[in-house]
Enzyme design. Sequence first.
Site, PDB file in Angstrom:
ATOM      1  N   CYS A   1       5.149  -2.042   5.291  1.00 39.34           N
ATOM      2  CA  CYS A   1       4.474  -3.236   4.781  1.00 39.34           C
ATOM      3  C   CYS A   1       3.128  -3.431   5.484  1.00 39.34           C
ATOM      4  CB  CYS A   1       5.357  -4.460   4.988  1.00 39.34           C
ATOM      5  SG  CYS A   1       4.648  -5.973   4.305  1.00 39.34           S
TER       6      CYS A   1
ATOM      7  N   LYS B   1      11.049   3.978   5.174  1.00 37.30           N
ATOM      8  CA  LYS B   1       9.794   4.149   4.460  1.00 37.30           C
ATOM      9  C   LYS B   1       8.656   3.724   5.366  1.00 37.30           C
ATOM     10  CE  LYS B   1       7.207   2.930   0.293  1.00 37.30           C
ATOM     11  NZ  LYS B   1       7.069   1.972  -0.823  1.00 37.30           N
TER      12      LYS B   1
ATOM     13  N   HIS C   1       4.277   6.607   2.053  1.00 37.31           N
ATOM     14  CA  HIS C   1       3.183   6.159   1.197  1.00 37.31           C
ATOM     15  C   HIS C   1       1.907   6.773   1.762  1.00 37.31           C
ATOM     16  CE1 HIS C   1       1.203   2.639  -1.164  1.00 37.31           C
ATOM     17  NE2 HIS C   1       0.367   3.667  -1.043  1.00 37.31           N
TER      18      HIS C   1
ATOM     19  N   GLY D   1       2.879   6.809  -3.832  1.00 38.10           N
ATOM     20  CA  GLY D   1       1.452   6.527  -3.945  1.00 38.10           C
ATOM     21  C   GLY D   1       0.816   7.177  -5.155  1.00 38.10           C
ATOM     22  N   ASP D   2       0.291   6.348  -6.074  1.00 39.65           N
ATOM     23  CA  ASP D   2      -0.477   6.806  -7.230  1.00 39.65           C
ATOM     24  C   ASP D   2       0.347   7.613  -8.226  1.00 39.65           C
ATOM     25  OD1 ASP D   2      -2.509   5.551  -5.926  1.00 39.65           O
ATOM     26  OD2 ASP D   2      -3.660   7.353  -5.459  1.00 39.65           O
TER      27      ASP D   2
ATOM     28  N   GLY E   1       6.222   2.540  -7.510  1.00 38.95           N
ATOM     29  CA  GLY E   1       6.036   1.109  -7.347  1.00 38.95           C
ATOM     30  C   GLY E   1       5.210   0.523  -8.471  1.00 38.95           C
TER      31      GLY E   1
END
EC number: 1.3.1.-
Length: 373
Positions: A102, A144, A174, A206-207, A229
Amino acid sequence: MLQLGNLTIDTPVVLAPMAGITNAAYRRLCAEQGAGLYVCEMITSRGIVEGDQKSLDMLTFDERETVRSVQLYGVDPVYIGRAVEILCDSYGVAHIDLNFGCPVPKVTRKGGGAALPWKRNLLGAILDAAVKSAGPYGIPVTMKTRIGIDADHQTYLDAGRIAAESGCAAIGLHGRTAAQAYSGQADWTKIAELVEHTSIPVLGNGDIWEAADALRMVEETGCAGVIVGRGCLGRPWLFRDLAIAFAGGEALNLPTLGEVAVVMRRHAELLAELMGEQRGLRDFRKHVPWYLKGFPAGGELRAALGMVDSLARLDELLAELDPVVPFPVAELGAPRGRQGSPRDHIVLPYGWLDDTDGLNTDLADAEIGVSGG
């Protein structure tokens, strides 16, 4: 397939926990579209241990949710260990993920989230406690994280080593630093480096905006699976496309506006069942711009959908959409959800970067008020 300890996931895809998004209704909606592992919103370990009602209310699962997955946030090995035990013993979870990624300031300024892996010894103690508590139940624990705090303070390789030493079943990465937040482009080369560096499965994040992105990430990095996500915001059928892609099939036709409207109605219905109609429709409102992104829908209609307060009213408004309008192909591969700008400075506790121990650091305040993100 994705193997996490004794848990087998038929499609190597994980729904990333997203605050205010991945409740039981959204997880079921995604599961109805495809296959994968669907993780609930982040819950604080202290909230579980101390019986905080908001935290416990988030431990709500759909009746068809046979594989219960929870993401846990914490900074204290004792709280983490006890929370894991409670989840395994009283909530029937099948998988626990620990959040060390986070990037929001209210978390990093207290030493939590993406800031914590800098304290290598503390990270190891937390992971050890979680794995030890989950062990008697046979529940896999994963973590994560991000590349690091910023470009000068990278932690992902040490995190992979520590996760493996602690007995974690996998690590998700990530490909951004905390300083990047959700801006710019994810660095998939770091995911590939982690795959080479650690002995446990790596999940890339990611992406991933389309199913083809997931296949390309696996091919380029060698990761064992992907975490999705923002790419599924307003597009839960992405999990259908991912299941087909990983099975070697051909992609289905893009949904028309009428087909999107059907998914919107189903989403609202599930939220109403979960929260009650009035509250569920209020929660649904934030999803409307994502569903309609790129589609021709008048400003008045969009505004009305943004104020919808009942299923009957939603039906009236959805009937005004032109059902034959094709999906806006210009939106394919485009970022969705929050992006923001990179930060020049990450706020951390005083002296945080002075050492990498952390075992004697008082982080009690870092556990308060973060359930849900």
